[in-house]
Design an enzyme around this catalytic site. Structure first.
Site, PDB file in Angstrom:
ATOM      1  N   GLU B  52      31.619  15.125  53.448  1.00  9.74           N
ATOM      2  CA  GLU B  52      30.229  15.568  53.610  1.00  9.74           C
ATOM      3  C   GLU B  52      29.361  15.316  52.377  1.00  9.74           C
ATOM      4  OE1 GLU B  52      32.866  17.287  54.512  1.00  9.74           O
ATOM      5  OE2 GLU B  52      32.617  17.978  56.580  1.00  9.74           O
ATOM      6  N   PHE B 114      37.052  31.909  61.319  1.00  8.59           N
ATOM      7  CA  PHE B 114      37.563  30.592  60.919  1.00  8.59           C
ATOM      8  C   PHE B 114      36.400  29.657  60.558  1.00  8.59           C
ATOM      9  CE2 PHE B 114      38.860  26.217  62.180  1.00  8.59           C
ATOM     10  CZ  PHE B 114      39.736  26.010  61.131  1.00  8.59           C
ATOM     11  N   GLN B 115      36.498  29.016  59.430  1.00  8.49           N
ATOM     12  CA  GLN B 115      35.468  28.110  58.907  1.00  8.49           C
ATOM     13  C   GLN B 115      34.109  28.789  58.799  1.00  8.49           C
ATOM     14  OE1 GLN B 115      35.728  24.278  61.012  1.00  8.49           O
ATOM     15  NE2 GLN B 115      37.157  23.615  59.418  1.00  8.49           N
ATOM     16  N   LYS B 164      26.921  28.477  66.600  1.00  5.39           N
ATOM     17  CA  LYS B 164      27.356  27.710  67.763  1.00  5.39           C
ATOM     18  C   LYS B 164      26.785  28.256  69.076  1.00  5.39           C
ATOM     19  CE  LYS B 164      31.416  25.365  69.563  1.00  5.39           C
ATOM     20  NZ  LYS B 164      32.860  25.133  69.452  1.00  5.39           N
ATOM     21  N   MET B 485      30.737   7.497  28.725  1.00  4.21           N
ATOM     22  CA  MET B 485      29.766   8.337  28.026  1.00  4.21           C
ATOM     23  C   MET B 485      30.472   9.494  27.319  1.00  4.21           C
ATOM     24  SD  MET B 485      26.641   8.158  27.297  1.00  4.21           S
ATOM     25  CE  MET B 485      25.344   7.569  28.354  1.00  4.21           C
TER      26      MET B 485
END
Lengths: 182, 588
Positions: B52, B114-115, B164, B485
């Site tokens: 993502e 969940f999630q 949802k 760097m």
């Protein structure tokens, strides 16, 4: 001065801190308070006290009053950053010393002791509009409205008069006279 | 009775009305209704990423190269937390993104389902605004408001979290035109009086400079045209921040190059010595200002910015003009012409001395490096890349580190929206997914990610996305086997204690490219560089170009920490000369 090893600059001199009262009119919606408070914590600004409640049910507006300390630059940033938040409608900014603005805080004191002790406690509060909200023969709940430092002082003084619990609000503010803040 | 639409359908109806053609995303349990609806909307193409964060950066690249908001679609929980880096990156660099995230059903919110995660809570500090849609009747309004907030004023990311059950719920849909126009916070607050004041300052100045930033790019291509006109009209020198590169032609004589920590000697000295500094759409970032107390001490400062909170945040200015860069420059040029103040002529005498001084600084040639015929110098590689790609409309993205600075120093941009780099947040791993987004928005253009081998490994998986959608991006890795760097700072400031900055076990990038199904090219000698770069350009496939460069090379010039602009550290050539003449590092 030792050579800096940091990739960041060293802090420059800060100007003097001032105490300000910031008044924010916001949409009364979920998580609006955390947006405002999160802005303060995220950018390292102080919150000395906070008062918030809905003031206009029809338009769904809440008024948040925040007492904060910071340099004039920081105070300016606080106001500008608050104005960028989507649910914020307007922001008022007053110095604590501003004579045109009234600031008030409320405190509840629970005093435990005999009647004489309670009377003494009540007497000590007389300059701050004391109201007895609850009384038994060995206790009383006294409400006062005053400035922060006055409440601080009272909370200290009443210790010897049987004060066992203090509950207090943040400051609320309003301009004097007929004008309102725009 | 009007037709009822599901939440998922409404999401797409809003996207269609907002003229969205591409979304970058990754499916998951809490966004399945939205993914299910995707097939019914042929005008919207979904690009499936591999992580993502990649979706977020790809949407950033898309937005920055096209001027349109980037749209991201992710699931709840890890989907949302993975996109946080990209949202923060977009927030710092003012990139318009609309991120739609799935959430667990309303009745499960707060139960550690969940999630589940507190997505709006987590993303609150890294978005301009976010919404949790708790009522299907709010969805349409929120979706359109999300686009409005992301693209208006100073652009930035927003997030809409949709549970949802809301995606399944049904309600009516009212077309956007019928909807009441959403109120925008007024963007232009400047007055003609302020423009007049600016012109007085400009006519009085004898050492003026324009300092322009990403705000010019964000204001749209028109702003760059107007800027070119203004700079020509005034005859003033101009320097740009990292984000502003391309809004003024990099090869023009009035352009002093980039300023700041790794900016040119002439740009930084001009910033320090000027008597009028006109900031257009930049934000006095700490990589630009160096030591605040000694920043441009003798100048009057003007700040043109759309965001009122940028004014006086870091540097106190004498004149603030709050507004869209396009509108402010337009007013300024118009007033200049009306007053018939041809500054170029009338001021020529006055600022000719200033230009002489600048030319003197220019003779330092601060971007110079000692080239080699045995080993590829990274600066040389960027220069060759520029020379071999400048004849076509090329888009460059970068990762973060030395290679990013070398690209900024040595690649000359002529147009805005051609340079996509993570400046504010400095996100390693930005460039590859960003290049994907750029290529999606600009299908037939050459897109090159100038990368470092350490950065690229952070989002390497996205090369698989490039393959899937036939996006012929070129990953040009300046491979020095170090986090360059970090190594440079350790060399200069931590007594060469190269703590954990060397990558012991790098993959074989050519084989890696082959494993992914794209083309791998390796260059190890300077004399094979041009030929290999040509080969890379001519392949119509994604390419991973493993360019082995000098491991010890440092990025110069630089302003050491805590130093003002006029105390720059120059490259090895200059340091050597100074040693010989015994003049130390005292400059001009």
């Amino acid at each position: 001065m030792a050579k800096s090893k940091s990739a960041y600059s060293i802090p420059s001199k800060l100007s003097k801190s001032e105490t300000h009262i910031i008044v924010v009119w916001v949409d009364n919606e979920a998580s609006v308070l955390s947006r405002v408070v999160g802005l303060f914590s995220g950018r390292g600004y102080n919150i000395e006290s906070l008062a918030v409640a809905e003031v206009d049910q029809k338009n769904n507006l809440s008024r948040i009053t925040i007492v904060t300390t910071g340099t004039p630059e920081v105070i300016e940033q606080i106001v500008l950053q608050l104005k960028k938040l989507v649910p914020v409608h307007k922001v008022g900014n007053f110095k604590r010393e501003d004579k045109k603005v009234i600031f008030k805080e409320m405190a509840l004191f629970k005093v435990v002791g005999n009647l004489a002790k309670i009377k003494k406690a009540l007497n000590a509060c007389k300059n701050f509009n004391p109201v007895i909200l609850d009384q038994t023969d060995k206790s009383a709940v006294i409400q006062i409205t005053a400035l922060r430092r006055e409440i601080d002082k009272m909370a200290k003084n009443l210790k010897s008069h049987g004060l066992i619990s203090v509950s207090r609000t943040g400051a609320v503010a309003m301009t004097r006279g007929a004008e309102i803040f725009n | 009775m009007p037709k009822l639409y599901t939440g998922a359908e409404i999401v797409f109806k809003c996207l269609e009305e907002q003229k969205v053609n591409h979304i970058f995303g990754y499916p998951g349990g809490a966004v399945l209704p939205i993914y299910d609806e995707l097939k019914n909307h042929s005008s919207i193409k979904h690009i499936l990423v591999r992580h993502e964060q990649g979706a977020g950066h790809a949407a950033e690249g898309y937005a920055r190269s096209s001027g349109k908001p980037g749209v991201v679609l992710v699931t709840s929980g890890p989907g949302a937390t993975n996109v946080v880096t990209a949202l923060t990156d977009a927030y710092m660099d003012s990139v318009p993104l609309v991120c739609i995230s799935g959430q667990v059903p309303t009745h499960l919110i707060g139960t550690d389902a969940f999630q589940e995660c507190d997505t709006t809570g987590i993303t609150r500090p890294c978005t301009k605004h976010n919404w949790l849609v708790k009522d299907i009747n709010d969805l349409q309004r929120i979706m359109h408001e999300a686009f409005e907030v992301a693209t208006s004023g100073r652009p930035g990311p927003v997030l809409v979290d949709i549970p949802k059950d809301i995606q399944f719920a049904k309600t009516k849909y009212v077309s956007l035109k019928k909807e009441k126009k959403i109120e925008i916070k007024n963007k232009n607050r400047f007055t003609q009086k302020e423009i007049d004041q600016l012109i007085v300052l400009m006519s009085k100045a004898s050492k003026p400079i324009f300092y322009t930033g990403g705000g010019v790019v964000n204001s749209g291509p028109k702003a760059s045209e107007l800027l070119r006109e203004l700079v020509a009209l005034t005859g003033f020198p101009i320097t740009s921040t990292l984000q502003g590169l391309g809004s003024y032609p990099g090869d023009d004589n009035q352009f002093l190059g980039m300023l700041g920590m790794h900016g040119t000697y002439e740009a930084n000295n001009a910033m320090h010595d000027c008597d009028l500094l006109i900031n257009i759409g930049a934000r006095f970032d700490d990589r630009i200002t160096g030591k605040i107390d000694e920043f441009s001490p003798k100048s009057k400062k003007v700040h043109i910015d759309i965001d009122p909170s940028s004014i006086n945040k870091i540097i106190k200015v004498d004149l603030a003009i709050v507004g869209d860069v396009t509108d402010v420059i337009k007013s300024t040029t118009k007033t200049l012409k009306k007053k018939n103040l041809n500054l170029e002529k009338s001021n020529k005498q006055k600022i000719s001395k200033w230009w002489q001084q600048i030319e003197k600084w220019r003779t330092k040639q601060s971007l110079n490096f000692i080239n080699s015929d045995k080993i590829i110098k990274p600066q040389h590689a960027v220069q060759r890349l520029y020379e071999l790609t400048k004849n076509q409309d090329t888009f460059i993205t970068t990762e973060v580190g030395q290679h990013q600075m070398w690209a900024a120093q040595h690649y000359k941009f002529n147009k805005p929206n051609r340079w996509m780099t993570s400046g504010g947040l400095g996100t390693m791993g930005y460039g590859l997914p960003a290049a994907i987004g750029v290529q999606v928005a600009n299908p037939n253009k050459l897109v090159v990610d100038v990368a470092g081998e350490a950065s690229i490994l952070m989002t390497m998986q996205e090369i698989s996305t490039a393959i899937q959608y036939n996006l012929p991006i070129k990953i040009f890795i300046l491979n020095n086997q170090y986090m360059g760097m970090v190594r440079q700072w350790q060399e200069l400031l931590h007594e060469k204690n190269y703590s954990e900055s060397y990558s012991e076990a790098l993959p074989d990038f050519v084989k890696l490219a082959e494993a992914y199904g794209c083309v791998g090219i390796r260059a190890e000698k300077p004399d094979e560089l041009d030929e290999k770069i040509e080969e890379m350009i001519n392949v119509n496939k994604p390419v991973i170009f493993d360019c082995h460069v000098d491991q010890a090379e440092n990025c110069f010039p630089m302003i050491p920490s805590g130093k003002p602009h006029n105390q720059m550290l120059l490259g090895p050539k200059d340091q050597e000369e100074n040693k010989i003449t015994g003049k130390g590092k005292a400059l001009v």
